[in-house]
Write an enzyme that holds these catalytic residues in place. Structure first.
Site, PDB file in Angstrom:
ATOM      1  CG  ASN A   9      -4.985   0.728  -1.683  1.00 35.81           C
ATOM      2  OD1 ASN A   9      -5.987   1.301  -2.095  1.00 35.81           O
ATOM      3  ND2 ASN A   9      -4.892  -0.596  -1.601  1.00 35.81           N
ATOM      4  CE  LYS A  11      -6.103  -1.559   1.734  1.00 37.06           C
ATOM      5  NZ  LYS A  11      -5.858  -2.740   2.546  1.00 37.06           N
ATOM      6  CG  HIS A  95      -4.722  -4.675  -3.025  1.00 41.31           C
ATOM      7  ND1 HIS A  95      -5.448  -5.342  -2.062  1.00 41.31           N
ATOM      8  CD2 HIS A  95      -3.887  -3.828  -2.368  1.00 41.31           C
ATOM      9  CE1 HIS A  95      -5.068  -4.895  -0.873  1.00 41.31           C
ATOM     10  NE2 HIS A  95      -4.130  -3.982  -1.024  1.00 41.31           N
ATOM     11  CD  GLU A  97      -7.888  -5.080   0.644  1.00 41.67           C
ATOM     12  OE1 GLU A  97      -8.279  -4.073   0.015  1.00 41.67           O
ATOM     13  OE2 GLU A  97      -7.181  -5.000   1.672  1.00 41.67           O
ATOM     14  CD  GLU A 167      -0.012  -4.161  -0.486  1.00 40.43           C
ATOM     15  OE1 GLU A 167       0.106  -3.114   0.155  1.00 40.43           O
ATOM     16  OE2 GLU A 167      -1.069  -4.518  -1.014  1.00 40.43           O
ATOM     17  N   GLY A 173      -3.797  -4.766   7.074  1.00 42.86           N
ATOM     18  CA  GLY A 173      -4.916  -4.373   7.922  1.00 42.86           C
ATOM     19  C   GLY A 173      -4.969  -5.105   9.256  1.00 42.86           C
ATOM     20  CB  SER A 212       0.525  -3.317   9.555  1.00 41.27           C
ATOM     21  OG  SER A 212      -0.686  -4.052   9.475  1.00 41.27           O
TER      22      SER A 212
HETATM   23  P1  13P Z   1      -2.628  -1.578   5.662  1.00 39.49           P
HETATM   24  O1  13P Z   1      -1.524  -0.552   5.615  1.00 39.49           O
HETATM   25  O2  13P Z   1      -3.906  -1.028   6.208  1.00 39.49           O
HETATM   26  O3  13P Z   1      -2.173  -2.843   6.313  1.00 39.49           O
HETATM   27  O4  13P Z   1      -2.973  -1.956   4.131  1.00 39.49           O
HETATM   28  C1  13P Z   1      -1.944  -2.331   3.271  1.00 39.49           C
HETATM   29  C2  13P Z   1      -2.474  -2.414   1.902  1.00 39.49           C
HETATM   30  O5  13P Z   1      -3.269  -3.286   1.581  1.00 39.49           O
HETATM   31  C3  13P Z   1      -2.061  -1.400   0.935  1.00 39.49           C
HETATM   32  O6  13P Z   1      -2.410  -1.739  -0.350  1.00 39.49           O
END
Ligand code: 13P
Length: 250
Positions: A9, A11, A95, A97, A167, A173, A212
């Site tokens: 992803n 983003k 997601h 976010e 997740e 992140g 992560s």
């Molecule tokens: P990270 O791997 O940067 O923690 O992000 C995970 C994520 O949100 C994937 O959709």
């Protein structure tokens, strides 16, 4: 037997140069008959470039979100049929976010999931609890509620073409990864919940872990019996890092 799926992803990251370099690196470093499937989720402006580079290859791609409507006066939005038209096979839904920054409710996510199926895309349903919810012992209640929003709206058969991504918000992140056992426990909860509805769907459905994931922790995570791959953010932005995760699949 469920084949491992390693998904990136991206983003809101990238540029034409970065997309080209990354995808060419992934094509060179992976194989159609490899042990894992590979999927990337570029930002909308780069889907066309992704299509031109990946078309006919073993690497699939998808959109990061979609509007619940199929077309109409929705300035700034993108429909499932547009994603399909651009060669997408997958789309992310729910997601964290999108839920936390853009206010998507469980029901909004269910509508997007429905729109994805109508466009013949595979929805990747993202679920997961915040740190506060985990500390209050609410992990299963939250994840169960997020799953139920889709199942109650569309029925269990809607999950046949789906992928689920667990997740935990506290691991996204942050550099803090859920331990393999913490992740496995929630994946087992998800699969058991689905098994109570339909044994066959539960057996086939791929449940990815996200939060992560890196080359150094992927092998141990993917070795868990109910973890069928990863949804990777930061470590999907360079071919070297993403291929390190792909290579961890044994
Ligand atoms: P990270 O791997 O940067 O923690 O992000 C995970 C994520 O949100 C994937 O959709």
């Amino acid at each position: 037997m469920r084949k491992i799926l390693v998904a990136g992803n991206w983003k809101m990251h990238g540029s034409k140069a970065m997309v080209r370099e990354l995808l060419e690196g992934l094509l060179a470093g992976s194989a159609a008959d490899g042990k894992a499937d590979l999927v990337v989720f570029p930002s909308f402006p780069y889907l066309s470039l992704a299509e031109s580079i990946l078309s006919g290859s073993h690497i699939r791609f998808g959109g990061q979100n979609l509007n619940p409507h199929s077309q109409g006066a929705h300035t700034g939005e993108t429909s499932g049929s547009m994603l399909k038209d651009m060669g997408c096979h997958y789309v992310l839904t729910g997601h964290s976010e999108r839920r936390s920054i853009y206010g998507e409710s469980d029901h909004d996510v269910a509508l997007r999931f429905e729109a994805a199926l109508q466009a013949k895309l595979h929805p990747v349903l993202c679920v997961g609890e915040t740190l506060e919810e985990r500390e209050q012992g609410l992990t299963e209640a939250v994840v169960g509620r997020q799953l139920d929003a889709v199942i109650n709206h569309l029925g269990k058969d809607a999950l046949r073409k789906a992928v689920i991504a667990y997740e935990p918000v506290w691991a996204i992140g942050t550099g803090v990864t859920a331990s393999p056992q913490q992740a496995q426990d929630v994946h087992a909860f998800i699969r058991d919940k689905l098994r109570s509805l339909d044994d066959i769907i539960a057996g086939h459905l791929r449940i990815l872990y996200g939060g992560s994931v890196k080359g150094s922790n992927a092998a141990e995570l993917f070795a868990q019996s109910d973890i069928d791959g990863g949804l990777v953010g930061g470590a999907s932005l360079t071919a070297e890092d993403f291929l390190a995760i792909y290579s961890a699949v044994s």
